[in-house]
Design an enzyme around this catalytic site. Structure first.
Site, PDB file in Angstrom:
ATOM      1  N   SER A  91       0.835  -1.197   0.000  1.00 36.68           N
ATOM      2  CA  SER A  91       0.000   0.000   0.000  1.00 36.68           C
ATOM      3  C   SER A  91       0.867   1.243   0.000  1.00 36.68           C
ATOM      4  O   SER A  91       1.800   1.361   0.788  1.00 36.68           O
ATOM      5  CB  SER A  91      -0.923   0.018   1.216  1.00 36.68           C
ATOM      6  OG  SER A  91      -1.544   1.267   1.337  1.00 36.68           O
ATOM      7  N   SER A  92       0.538   2.179  -0.890  1.00 36.84           N
ATOM      8  CA  SER A  92       1.315   3.415  -0.962  1.00 36.84           C
ATOM      9  C   SER A  92       1.220   4.220   0.323  1.00 36.84           C
ATOM     10  O   SER A  92       2.051   5.072   0.588  1.00 36.84           O
ATOM     11  CB  SER A  92       0.815   4.270  -2.136  1.00 36.84           C
ATOM     12  OG  SER A  92      -0.561   4.556  -1.989  1.00 36.84           O
ATOM     13  N   CYS A  93       0.183   3.958   1.115  1.00 36.21           N
ATOM     14  CA  CYS A  93       0.011   4.712   2.358  1.00 36.21           C
ATOM     15  C   CYS A  93       0.574   3.976   3.571  1.00 36.21           C
ATOM     16  O   CYS A  93       0.505   4.472   4.676  1.00 36.21           O
ATOM     17  CB  CYS A  93      -1.474   5.019   2.577  1.00 36.21           C
ATOM     18  SG  CYS A  93      -2.150   6.132   1.334  1.00 36.21           S
ATOM     19  N   THR A  94       1.107   2.774   3.389  1.00 38.73           N
ATOM     20  CA  THR A  94       1.708   2.053   4.518  1.00 38.73           C
ATOM     21  C   THR A  94       3.118   1.584   4.185  1.00 38.73           C
ATOM     22  O   THR A  94       3.685   0.759   4.875  1.00 38.73           O
ATOM     23  CB  THR A  94       0.858   0.822   4.917  1.00 38.73           C
ATOM     24  OG1 THR A  94       0.754  -0.060   3.785  1.00 38.73           O
ATOM     25  CG2 THR A  94      -0.520   1.227   5.369  1.00 38.73           C
TER      26      THR A  94
END
Length: 375
Positions: A317-320
């Site tokens: 995930s780009s956010c994790t």
């Protein structure tokens, strides 16, 4: 540097750059004022709004600009739930939605609402039948479904879900961040969100479109009447509209070209590297994304070595990506989460870039595995 992370940020489109430079001189003033410079800025803003609305299948007065796609999602989810409190407090969402949707759902739960998450299959596609059953339950206020997954590229059954939501009288929020400018926007949505930097526009411009007749109430303080209050960045919005237009016009040629390169990566990576799982739907997918996971490989180490070899690529995930948490998308799919790599091809990427990536990947994976004693 071989830039292969377009799913995070597409490089700025030349059309956006030209439009922004022109708008810096004409659109610097506050469009909410009445003097001449402000009226010129307002004219540029409304022209860009009309263009974005046309390309997304909305009316200009349904479109608002936010500071990001994440803000658009938060406003869309929380504002729709607040506007439909009399209908109920249930939120239905797919298990592989972007983290911005899931975080808004957590806020809703903390405030006393309920959330039902609909699972996906091994390809990452939500179960349309289960989704229809979930939205038909009493007290459902809102449903959320992305057009296509941001990590594995799988296209979701939005049209089937739209029909189910319409039958149940439940508005559907569609997150089109990854597909806008690449695929036609499915009709029938109630709320639509998107993000300009995904299609080659500047960062800092999100889109929130709310259909006429859909109940929505701002989660901001009561005196804030605008959907996204604040001073609009007119030059950036003008650039976003120009990039979306250019991207849509190029897609007939560029989409199939990128899709063919993705097909090659999907075929070659498991042939060149042992113990690799390529995930996501091989056919019903976005044209530019391919994701695979490597057994016995640390994802962070793999990205670091690829960076040293000259490739900008993301993992999970780009956010994790900066945490130790596995991707919630891959976990929901029930596939391998270790050593995950998401290759996403930007506009104009060359076949030579793909050749070079396929040439360096096997040795990098072998070296990382050898440090762990895996041969």
């Amino acid at each position: 540097m071989g830039y292969l992370d377009a799913a995070s940020t597409e490089p700025l489109h030349p059309a956006a750059r030209d439009a922004m430079v022109a708008a810096l001189d004409a659109g610097w003033a506050d469009p909410a004022r009445l003097y001449g410079a402000a009226r010129r800025a307002q004219m540029l803003l409304e022209r860009a709004r009309a263009e974005v609305a046309e390309l997304l299948g909305a009316r200009p007065d349904e479109v608002s600009f936010t500071s990001s796609g994440t803000q658009a999602v938060h406003l869309g989810v929380l504002g729709s739930l607040r506007g439909r409190r009399r209908a109920g407090d249930r939120l239905v969402a797919g298990a592989v939605e972007h983290s911005s949707v899931l975080h808004a759902a957590e806020v809703h739960e903390r405030d006393g609402g309920t959330v039902e998450t609909v699972g996906v299959d091994l390809l990452g596609r939500v179960d349309a039948g289960a989704f229809a059953e979930a939205v038909s339950r009493p007290g459902t206020a809102l449903a959320c479904l992305q057009t296509a997954n941001h990590e594995v590229g799988t296209v979701q059954p939005v049209e089937e879900v739209t029909a189910a939501c319409r039958a149940a009288g439940v508005p559907l929020l569609v997150d089109a961040a990854q597909s806008a400018g690449r695929l036609p926007v499915p009709p029938g949505w109630s709320v639509l969100t998107a993000s300009a930097h995904k299609w080659g526009g500047p960062a800092g411009v999100g889109v929130l479109a709310i259909r006429k007749g859909v109940r929505w109430r701002s989660p901001y303080p009561e005196d804030e009447r605008e959907r996204a209050p604040g001073f609009e960045n007119v030059p950036a919005i003008v650039g976003a509209a120009a990039a979306l237009r250019a991207r849509a016009e190029e897609e007939a040629a560029e989409g199939p070209r990128l899709s063919a390169l993705v097909d090659r990566i999907r075929a070659e990576v498991p042939r060149l590297v042992p113990d690799v799982e390529v995930v996501g739907d091989p056919d019903h997918r976005l044209p530019h994304i391919v994701t695979f996971s490597c057994l016995y490989v640390d994802g962070e180490a793999l990205l670091t070595e690829l960076d040293k070899a000259g490739f900008a690529i993301s993992s999970g995930s780009s956010c994790t990506a900066s945490t130790l948490r596995p991707s919630h998308v891959l976990e929901a799919m029930g596939v391998l989460t270790h050593g995950n790599v998401r290759v996403s091809l930007p506009r104009g990427v060359s076949e030579g870039d793909v050749d070079r990536f396929l040439a360096v990947l096997p040795d990098i994976v072998r070296r990382i595995r050898s440090t762990l004693g895996v041969h």
